[in-house]
Design an enzyme around this catalytic site. Structure first.
Site, PDB file in Angstrom:
ATOM      1  CG  ASP A  67      -0.692  13.802  -0.808  1.00 22.70           C
ATOM      2  OD1 ASP A  67      -1.530  13.880  -0.122  1.00 22.70           O
ATOM      3  OD2 ASP A  67       0.433  13.432  -0.378  1.00 22.70           O
TER       4      ASP A  67
ATOM      5  CD  GLU B 293       2.908   8.628   4.577  1.00 27.44           C
ATOM      6  OE1 GLU B 293       1.844   8.050   3.918  1.00 27.44           O
ATOM      7  OE2 GLU B 293       3.217   9.559   4.663  1.00 27.44           O
TER       8      GLU B 293
ATOM      9  CE  LYS C 251      -0.604  26.794  -6.319  1.00 31.64           C
ATOM     10  NZ  LYS C 251       0.177  27.336  -5.031  1.00 31.64           N
TER      11      LYS C 251
ATOM     12  CG  ASN D 178       9.816   9.118  -3.442  1.00 32.38           C
ATOM     13  OD1 ASN D 178       9.076   8.565  -3.863  1.00 32.38           O
ATOM     14  ND2 ASN D 178       9.999  10.380  -4.079  1.00 32.38           N
TER      15      ASN D 178
ATOM     16  CG  ASP E 206      -1.811   0.954   1.123  1.00 31.96           C
ATOM     17  OD1 ASP E 206      -2.775   1.290   0.137  1.00 31.96           O
ATOM     18  OD2 ASP E 206      -2.316   1.846   2.246  1.00 31.96           O
TER      19      ASP E 206
ATOM     20  CG  ASP F  88     -11.421  12.483  -2.945  1.00 30.62           C
ATOM     21  OD1 ASP F  88     -10.396  11.982  -2.554  1.00 30.62           O
ATOM     22  OD2 ASP F  88     -11.870  13.738  -2.487  1.00 30.62           O
TER      23      ASP F  88
HETATM   24  C1  LIG Z   1      -4.170  11.913   1.264  1.00 34.94           C
HETATM   25  S1  LIG Z   1      -3.137  10.768   2.020  1.00 34.94           S
HETATM   26  C2  LIG Z   1      -4.142   9.216   1.835  1.00 34.94           C
HETATM   27  C3  LIG Z   1      -3.774   8.138   2.695  1.00 34.94           C
HETATM   28  C4  LIG Z   1      -4.458   6.818   2.864  1.00 34.94           C
HETATM   29  N1  LIG Z   1      -3.883   6.150   1.401  1.00 34.94           N
HETATM   30  C5  LIG Z   1      -6.009   6.749   2.677  1.00 34.94           C
HETATM   31  O1  LIG Z   1      -6.529   6.497   1.874  1.00 34.94           O
HETATM   32  O2  LIG Z   1      -6.715   7.161   3.743  1.00 34.94           O
HETATM   33  C6  LIG Z   1      -1.797  10.267   0.805  1.00 34.94           C
HETATM   34  C7  LIG Z   1      -0.607   9.762   1.724  1.00 34.94           C
HETATM   35  O3  LIG Z   1       0.412   9.607   0.620  1.00 34.94           O
HETATM   36  C8  LIG Z   1       2.029   9.864   1.344  1.00 34.94           C
HETATM   37  N2  LIG Z   1       2.716  10.081   0.145  1.00 34.94           N
HETATM   38  C9  LIG Z   1       2.503  11.188  -0.964  1.00 34.94           C
HETATM   39  N3  LIG Z   1       3.705  10.840  -1.708  1.00 34.94           N
HETATM   40  C10 LIG Z   1       4.331   9.733  -1.172  1.00 34.94           C
HETATM   41  C11 LIG Z   1       5.234   9.014  -2.093  1.00 34.94           C
HETATM   42  N4  LIG Z   1       6.003   9.472  -2.858  1.00 34.94           N
HETATM   43  N5  LIG Z   1       5.917   7.841  -1.254  1.00 34.94           N
HETATM   44  C12 LIG Z   1       5.214   7.471  -0.258  1.00 34.94           C
HETATM   45  N6  LIG Z   1       4.105   8.154   0.366  1.00 34.94           N
HETATM   46  C13 LIG Z   1       3.458   9.323  -0.202  1.00 34.94           C
HETATM   47  C14 LIG Z   1       1.473  11.428   2.077  1.00 34.94           C
HETATM   48  O4  LIG Z   1       2.212  11.494   3.108  1.00 34.94           O
HETATM   49  C15 LIG Z   1       0.270  10.777   2.447  1.00 34.94           C
HETATM   50  O5  LIG Z   1       0.170  10.181   4.059  1.00 34.94           O
END
Ligand SMILES: C[S@@+](CC[C@H](N)C(=O)[O-])C[C@H]1O[C@@H](n2cnc3c(N)ncnc32)[C@H](O)[C@@H]1O
Length: 209
Positions: free
Chosen positions: A113, A60, A117, A87, A35, A149
């Site tokens: 995320d 994460e 932009k 990352n 995940d 979403d």
């Molecule tokens: C909007 S949250 C969604 C969390 C979860 N998947 C959910 O559905 O509730 C997106 C998560 O992805 C993480 N994230 C963003 N870019 C990432 C990357 N390149 N590698 C690992 N995690 C990342 C962010 O820190 C954040 O915790």
């Protein structure tokens, strides 16, 4: 409102040691689900406790969340769940991860995320290079699940994955969830919020051919 982490920051160029499957899980031979962007990992805790015939690995980029999640795993003595910090692309692109990803049966990108932009699109987790990497390393029959979403982000992710000829969309009507990493259709944290607020959800499943 949380501060977004810039995944392209140099801070994430260095990868920590990736444990082997046997170091991460009690039974390394179980099906493995990955995940990406798992936040605090609530979704994976819910899955791992119910589906003990799967291993779950969350990646994460927010270190504090990973530390807390790892502590909870130890405290609760959960043997089929592991969290890695960094990352996701850099972690999976590292030679140390090659053997892990070869064992992966499915990957989820849940509510990544959006980075609205245009100049920030390159910070989005799904990038053509990431999909190429997955297409090179995943076994045939492995699955990618995307869910969001944000319609624009969905179109972008769908286009990026579909452009890779090694992935094909699966019709959800023909999909047997009972055999998947999430047989009970457990919801992620963001998904629960989206449902309560009656927002749309866009999702799709792809198979490596
Ligand atoms: C909007 S949250 C969604 C969390 C979860 N998947 C959910 O559905 O509730 C997106 C998560 O992805 C993480 N994230 C963003 N870019 C990432 C990357 N390149 N590698 C690992 N995690 C990342 C962010 O820190 C954040 O915790």
């Amino acid at each position: 409102m949380r501060q977004h982490v810039n995944p392209l920051s140099k801070n994430f160029n260095e990868i920590g040691k990736i444990p082997t499957l046997i170091e991460m899980f009690d039974d390394p031979k179980l099906n493995l689900h990955l995940d990406i962007g798992c936040a605090a990992g609530e979704f994976l805790f819910d899955l791992a406790l119910v589906n003990t015939s799967w291993n779950y690995l969350g990646i994460e980029i927010r270190e504090k969340l990973v530390k807390t999640a790892k502590f909870k795993v130890q405290e609760r003595e959960i043997k089929n769940l592991y969290f890695a910090f960094g990352n996701a692309y850099n972690i999976l692109n590292d030679v140390q991860s090659e053997f892990i990803i070869k064992n992966v049966k499915s990957i989820s990108f849940n509510f990544p995320d959006p980075w609205f932009k245009k100049r920030h699109f390159k910070r989005r987790v799904i990038q053509p290079e990431f999909i190429n990497l997955l297409s090179n390393l995943l076994q045939k029959g492995s699955l990618i699940f995307i869910k969001t979403d944000v319609k624009d982000l969905f179109d972008y992710m769908d286009c990026t994955i579909s452009r890779n000829f090694n992935f094909k969309t699966i019709d959800k009507k023909d999909f047997n969830y009972l055999e998947s990493f999430n047989p009970n259709k457990i919801k992620t944290t963001r998904e629960k919020y989206v449902i309560v607020n009656q927002l749309d959800i866009f999702d799709r499943i792809y198979i490596k051919i």
